[in-house]
Design a protein around this motif. Structure first.
Motif, short mmCIF file in Angstrom:
data_model
loop_
_atom_site.label_atom_id
_atom_site.label_comp_id
_atom_site.label_asym_id
_atom_site.label_seq_id
_atom_site.Cartn_x
_atom_site.Cartn_y
_atom_site.Cartn_z
N ILE A 117 7.60 -49.18 13.72
CA ILE A 117 7.97 -49.37 15.00
C ILE A 117 8.20 -48.15 16.02
N VAL A 121 3.80 -47.47 16.33
CA VAL A 121 3.38 -48.35 17.25
C VAL A 121 3.84 -47.42 18.95
N ALA A 125 1.14 -46.41 21.46
CA ALA A 125 1.27 -46.67 22.95
C ALA A 125 1.52 -45.80 23.72
N ALA A 279 3.80 -53.63 8.47
CA ALA A 279 2.95 -53.46 9.31
C ALA A 279 2.11 -54.80 9.87
N GLU A 285 3.49 -58.32 17.65
CA GLU A 285 4.10 -57.29 18.36
C GLU A 285 3.42 -55.74 18.77
N SER A 286 2.81 -55.44 17.74
CA SER A 286 1.98 -54.41 17.76
C SER A 286 0.83 -54.32 18.89
N ALA A 289 2.20 -54.53 22.26
CA ALA A 289 2.81 -53.34 22.82
C ALA A 289 1.55 -52.56 23.29
N ILE A 290 0.46 -52.31 22.29
CA ILE A 290 -0.56 -51.62 22.81
C ILE A 290 -1.27 -52.08 24.19
N VAL A 301 6.56 -52.24 26.48
CA VAL A 301 6.56 -51.58 25.27
C VAL A 301 7.84 -51.39 24.63
N CYS A 305 9.13 -52.94 21.21
CA CYS A 305 9.56 -52.00 19.98
C CYS A 305 11.01 -51.78 19.67
#
Length: 380
Positions: A117, A121, A125, A279, A285-286, A289-290, A301, A305
């Motif tokens: 995270i 990530v 981001a 992962a 969530e990943s 966030a991206i 983001v 995270c």
């Protein structure tokens, strides 16, 4: 019933059916997949599981983004974060209560989640969002609150048992004190985040203000008004989010034996399986966030995270310590010197990154480099 069809698309139901259907098939096929499974069957099973997880992940993201638009931050991000983290905590607890010794499962899981995270990530981001927008402005007050929580919680969870614990594990009296401090601190943080300090976790870019529910609050609509006016939509999407997220976590943990088998044949380190599972568990969530970074919503983001890691540590550590005390199991939380160094470097880099008013691609690259260092430690 007609009102529900406005919020439930056919694709939503397909994603739920695919996830739960795959779980049923995996349960029936379990005898065929017991180690050592034939290599072709092992590869096919892993490919299918990953494909199903991706389908469900995009379903979770769809519901999370719809809730975020309706509720605004931090409430929208908090719904996604707590849903996935709570499921993860339950599964870790179930593993501890099952057969066998699992003294380091909480430590290894949270370490993997922390590196993924905070470095992978967040790094991606900031890199992608920074390249697109050159720089993105975040709410430094809210970000500082997250980082302050992480410094304390991670020090309590992994540093303190290495310094004062018995062989890396807390004594009963120490565990009781750590559980009390962690629960009270995390509870107070949530209380303030959802109440008086909610504005500290919203976007500060004026061009994004129209997309948040708190912008509507400025026009007279509070979060209570939003919940009252849209309760059917919110409840429907929340149920869809959870029922789509549960198969992701269950499939990821059922996949652990397959990964251990496959990685063992390749001579890869056992800890790599835990990293891959972590992962996958946090894949929704990943992705969210991206996509938020590509939309210049950098505070979202951060909420996703940093908020996910605060919840992971704040919920997982008390849960496993309580289970350890109740069952007499030994819970080893003290990290290795190499991992403690990486955790300290990650927190220091995070503080340096988000002390700036604007974040950019160079800072993202630094976080990715630190994740690369973590992979070096994994294979050392």
């Amino acid at each position: 019933m007609r009102s529900l069809t406005r919020f439930i698309a056919a694709s939503d139901l397909v994603q739920v059916a695919v996830g739960w259907g795959a779980l049923g098939v995996l349960l029936l096929a379990a005898p065929l997949l017991r180690p050592p499974a034939p290599a072709p069957l092992l590869v096919v099973a892993l490919v299918i599981i990953v494909a199903v997880i991706l389908v469900c992940a995009f379903g979770v993201v769809t519901q999370a983004e719809a809730l975020a638009r309706r509720l605004g931050d931090p409430y929208g991000s908090l719904v996604l974060t707590l849903s996935i983290v709570m499921i993860e905590v339950v599964l870790i607890s179930a593993v501890m209560l099952g057969p066998g010794e699992h003294t380091t499962i909480a430590r290894d899981s949270v370490m993997a989640v922390s590196m993924i995270i905070l470095n992978l990530v967040v790094g991606l981001a900031l890199l992608l969002g920074g390249i697109r927008y050159r720089g993105m402005t975040h709410n430094r007050t809210g970000t500082s609150a997250y980082l302050g929580m992480l410094v304390v919680l991670i020090a309590l969870a992994f540093g303190l048992p290495a310094a004062i614990g018995d062989g890396g594990a807390f004594t009963i009296s120490q565990a009781i004190a750590v559980v009390a401090v962690t629960v009270v601190l995390y509870g107070f943080f949530l209380y303030r985040q959802m109440g008086a300090q909610a504005g500290d976790f919203t976007e500060v870019d004026p061009s994004l203000a129209h997309s948040t529910a708190l912008a509507a609050e400025a026009d007279g609509d509070s979060i209570r008004d939003i919940l009252r006016a849209h309760r059917i939509e919110i409840l429907t999407r929340l149920i869809l989010l959870i029922t789509t997220a549960v198969p992701i976590v269950l499939l990821s943990h059922d996949m652990a034996a397959l990964l251990d088998d496959g990685l063992g044949r390749l001579g890869a380190p056992p800890a790599l399986a835990g990293v891959l599972i972590a992962a996958i568990v946090f894949l929704p969530e990943s992705i969210t966030a991206i996509r938020a970074a590509l939309g210049r919503e950098v505070q979202r983001v951060i909420n996703l995270c940093h908020g996910a890691l605060v919840s992971t540590v704040g919920l997982t550590i008390p849960a496993v310590l309580l289970i350890g005390m109740a069952t007499g199991q030994r819970v080893v939380l003290a990290e290795t010197p190499a991992n403690l160094l990486l955790l300290a470097a990650t927190l220091l880099l995070s503080v340096a990154t988000f002390a700036a008013k604007r974040v950019n691609a160079m800072q993202g690259a630094a976080h990715l480099a630190l994740f690369a260092a973590y992979t070096i430690v994994l294979f050392a």
